[in-house]
Design an enzyme around this catalytic site. Structure first.
Site, PDB file in Angstrom:
ATOM      1  N   TYR A  33      -3.774 -23.789  50.835  1.00  0.00           N
ATOM      2  CA  TYR A  33      -3.930 -25.047  49.884  1.00  0.00           C
ATOM      3  C   TYR A  33      -2.959 -24.597  48.882  1.00  0.00           C
ATOM      4  O   TYR A  33      -2.206 -23.417  48.910  1.00  0.00           O
ATOM      5  CB  TYR A  33      -5.155 -24.660  49.132  1.00  0.00           C
ATOM      6  CG  TYR A  33      -5.262 -23.781  48.103  1.00  0.00           C
ATOM      7  CD1 TYR A  33      -5.281 -23.901  46.796  1.00  0.00           C
ATOM      8  CD2 TYR A  33      -5.854 -22.172  48.407  1.00  0.00           C
ATOM      9  CE1 TYR A  33      -5.320 -22.871  45.963  1.00  0.00           C
ATOM     10  CE2 TYR A  33      -6.037 -21.223  47.785  1.00  0.00           C
ATOM     11  CZ  TYR A  33      -5.667 -21.627  46.277  1.00  0.00           C
ATOM     12  OH  TYR A  33      -6.152 -20.378  45.552  1.00  0.00           O
ATOM     13  N   ARG A  52       6.224 -23.724  49.615  1.00  0.00           N
ATOM     14  CA  ARG A  52       5.432 -22.502  49.962  1.00  0.00           C
ATOM     15  C   ARG A  52       4.236 -22.845  50.578  1.00  0.00           C
ATOM     16  O   ARG A  52       3.698 -22.313  51.703  1.00  0.00           O
ATOM     17  CB  ARG A  52       4.719 -22.084  48.379  1.00  0.00           C
ATOM     18  CG  ARG A  52       3.767 -21.088  48.798  1.00  0.00           C
ATOM     19  CD  ARG A  52       3.145 -20.236  47.510  1.00  0.00           C
ATOM     20  NE  ARG A  52       2.616 -21.116  46.815  1.00  0.00           N
ATOM     21  CZ  ARG A  52       2.057 -20.905  45.471  1.00  0.00           C
ATOM     22  NH1 ARG A  52       2.144 -19.687  45.048  1.00  0.00           N
ATOM     23  NH2 ARG A  52       1.219 -21.899  44.815  1.00  0.00           N
ATOM     24  N   ARG A 101     -17.839 -23.847  66.927  1.00  0.00           N
ATOM     25  CA  ARG A 101     -17.520 -22.899  66.322  1.00  0.00           C
ATOM     26  C   ARG A 101     -17.138 -21.844  67.234  1.00  0.00           C
ATOM     27  O   ARG A 101     -17.734 -21.556  68.388  1.00  0.00           O
ATOM     28  CB  ARG A 101     -18.890 -22.215  65.477  1.00  0.00           C
ATOM     29  CG  ARG A 101     -18.251 -21.015  64.765  1.00  0.00           C
ATOM     30  CD  ARG A 101     -19.562 -20.390  64.087  1.00  0.00           C
ATOM     31  NE  ARG A 101     -19.272 -19.135  63.384  1.00  0.00           N
ATOM     32  CZ  ARG A 101     -19.175 -18.058  63.628  1.00  0.00           C
ATOM     33  NH1 ARG A 101     -19.400 -17.643  65.233  1.00  0.00           N
ATOM     34  NH2 ARG A 101     -18.924 -16.910  62.948  1.00  0.00           N
ATOM     35  N   LYS A 151      -1.176 -18.187  50.734  1.00  0.00           N
ATOM     36  CA  LYS A 151      -2.263 -18.966  50.160  1.00  0.00           C
ATOM     37  C   LYS A 151      -3.204 -19.756  50.852  1.00  0.00           C
ATOM     38  O   LYS A 151      -3.127 -20.850  50.943  1.00  0.00           O
ATOM     39  CB  LYS A 151      -1.465 -20.057  49.063  1.00  0.00           C
ATOM     40  CG  LYS A 151      -2.319 -20.551  47.947  1.00  0.00           C
ATOM     41  CD  LYS A 151      -1.306 -21.177  46.995  1.00  0.00           C
ATOM     42  CE  LYS A 151      -2.272 -21.934  45.727  1.00  0.00           C
ATOM     43  NZ  LYS A 151      -2.413 -20.416  44.834  1.00  0.00           N
ATOM     44  N   GLU A 183      -1.938  -8.070  40.930  1.00  0.00           N
ATOM     45  CA  GLU A 183      -2.031  -9.651  40.117  1.00  0.00           C
ATOM     46  C   GLU A 183      -3.421  -9.837  39.512  1.00  0.00           C
ATOM     47  O   GLU A 183      -4.199  -9.200  39.506  1.00  0.00           O
ATOM     48  CB  GLU A 183      -1.473 -10.527  41.079  1.00  0.00           C
ATOM     49  CG  GLU A 183      -2.585 -10.838  42.165  1.00  0.00           C
ATOM     50  CD  GLU A 183      -1.880 -11.591  43.690  1.00  0.00           C
ATOM     51  OE1 GLU A 183      -1.022 -12.435  43.080  1.00  0.00           O
ATOM     52  OE2 GLU A 183      -2.385 -11.527  44.502  1.00  0.00           O
ATOM     53  N   LEU A 207       0.807 -12.921  45.736  1.00  0.00           N
ATOM     54  CA  LEU A 207       1.126 -14.365  46.063  1.00  0.00           C
ATOM     55  C   LEU A 207       2.582 -14.570  45.232  1.00  0.00           C
ATOM     56  O   LEU A 207       2.664 -13.986  44.198  1.00  0.00           O
ATOM     57  CB  LEU A 207      -0.045 -15.154  45.501  1.00  0.00           C
ATOM     58  CG  LEU A 207       0.417 -16.562  45.785  1.00  0.00           C
ATOM     59  CD1 LEU A 207       0.291 -17.253  47.151  1.00  0.00           C
ATOM     60  CD2 LEU A 207      -0.538 -17.777  44.827  1.00  0.00           C
TER      61      LEU A 207
END
Length: 287
Positions: A33, A52, A101, A151, A183, A207
């Site tokens: 995302y 990114r 699944r 991310k 972070e 990140l």
């Protein structure tokens, strides 16, 4: 007002938007995302977020269902359709619906990725009350997976950290691994000591923040000294200032770490100056 959202090529009212229960983003957190800020109706640091996103997709072998041009147009369309002046655009791409699944990836040649975008209206994005008061953080053990540079939507541990902070009467958390701050729970972390801005260098441990990259460029142009190295919670407690950066917070002063007051207990001059710089330069470069 019902928001208009974007799902797999279609603009829809949010209450009509659906994805499959077999989507791997839902079942496996197999998705990436980005969050892009909108100020004055324009996109901040968009090129960095788009780059990114492509890196995250590449690292996971996931396909982007949109071209760069199409993706930018979707962002602009959503700003217009939802009347966003100040706010956020959330984008998520998953590996799609494999039909059932399974831990095995579906064939990307036959199973398209799922893409979803929606807006969030944040009128006080540029001037939230917290920016003038500062925030309080706690230390929280960093037990996330080892590829924090990608991310992904694997956000359970950051959510647990934020909930622990809330329970402690604080606003956020600094993750700590092997005695060193990595972070924040959803942001990059910094301290200021002796006039130096100190922050952990880029690696798989954190990140690669888009706001971080822009801010360090602006800081260098303003002849501020930046030292990229890890720091401890004890160093943070004795720092002159501390702050975090992120796409939705820009530069946010930290006035307390694990119960210890930082500096005077109010936002310091470096954090204030950096926030001014980021907003000023970011607005100039927004598209």
């Amino acid at each position: 007002m019902t928001r208009t959202v974007y799902v797999n090529g279609n603009y829809l009212p949010e209450n009509e938007a659906t994805i499959s229960i077999f989507d791997r983003g839902f079942l496996m957190a197999d998705a990436v995302y980005e969050v892009t800020s909108v100020l004055d109706g324009k996109l901040l640091d968009y090129a960095g977020h788009e780059a990114r996103l492509q890196r995250s997709l590449s690292e996971l072998g996931m396909a982007n269902p949109c071209t760069a041009e199409e993706l930018l147009q979707v962002h602009r369309d959503l700003v217009e359709k939802n009347g966003i002046v100040n706010g956020l655009i959330y984008l998520q791409i998953s590996r799609g619906n494999g039909g059932d699944r399974s831990f095995i990836f579906p064939d990307a040649a036959t199973v398209p990725s799922t893409i979803v975008l929606f807006t969030q209206d944040v009128p006080d994005l540029a001037n939230p009350p917290a920016a003038s008061k500062g925030i309080k953080v706690i230390a929280f053990e960093d037990l996330r997976w080892g590829r924090r540079d990608i991310k992904t939507v694997q956000l359970l541990w950051p959510s647990l950290a934020k909930m622990a902070a809330k329970k402690a009467g604080c606003d956020d958390a600094f993750f700590v691994m092997d005695g060193l701050v990595t972070e924040g729970s959803s942001n990059n972390a910094y301290i200021v000591k002796g006039g130096k801005i100190i922050t952990r260098p880029l690696s798989n441990d954190i990140l690669h923040g888009i706001t971080r990259a822009a801010l360090l460029t602006y800081a260098a142009e303003a002849q501020m000294v930046v030292e990229e190295r890890p720091f401890t919670i004890e160093e943070a407690k004795s720092a002159d200032e501390a702050f975090i950066t992120g796409a939705s917070t820009f530069v946010m002063p930290v006035i307390e770490v694990d119960g210890a007051t930082i500096g005077s207990g109010t936002p310091g001059p470096v954090a204030k100056r950096l926030r001014e710089l980021y907003l000023s330069e970011g607005r100039k470069a927004a598209i």
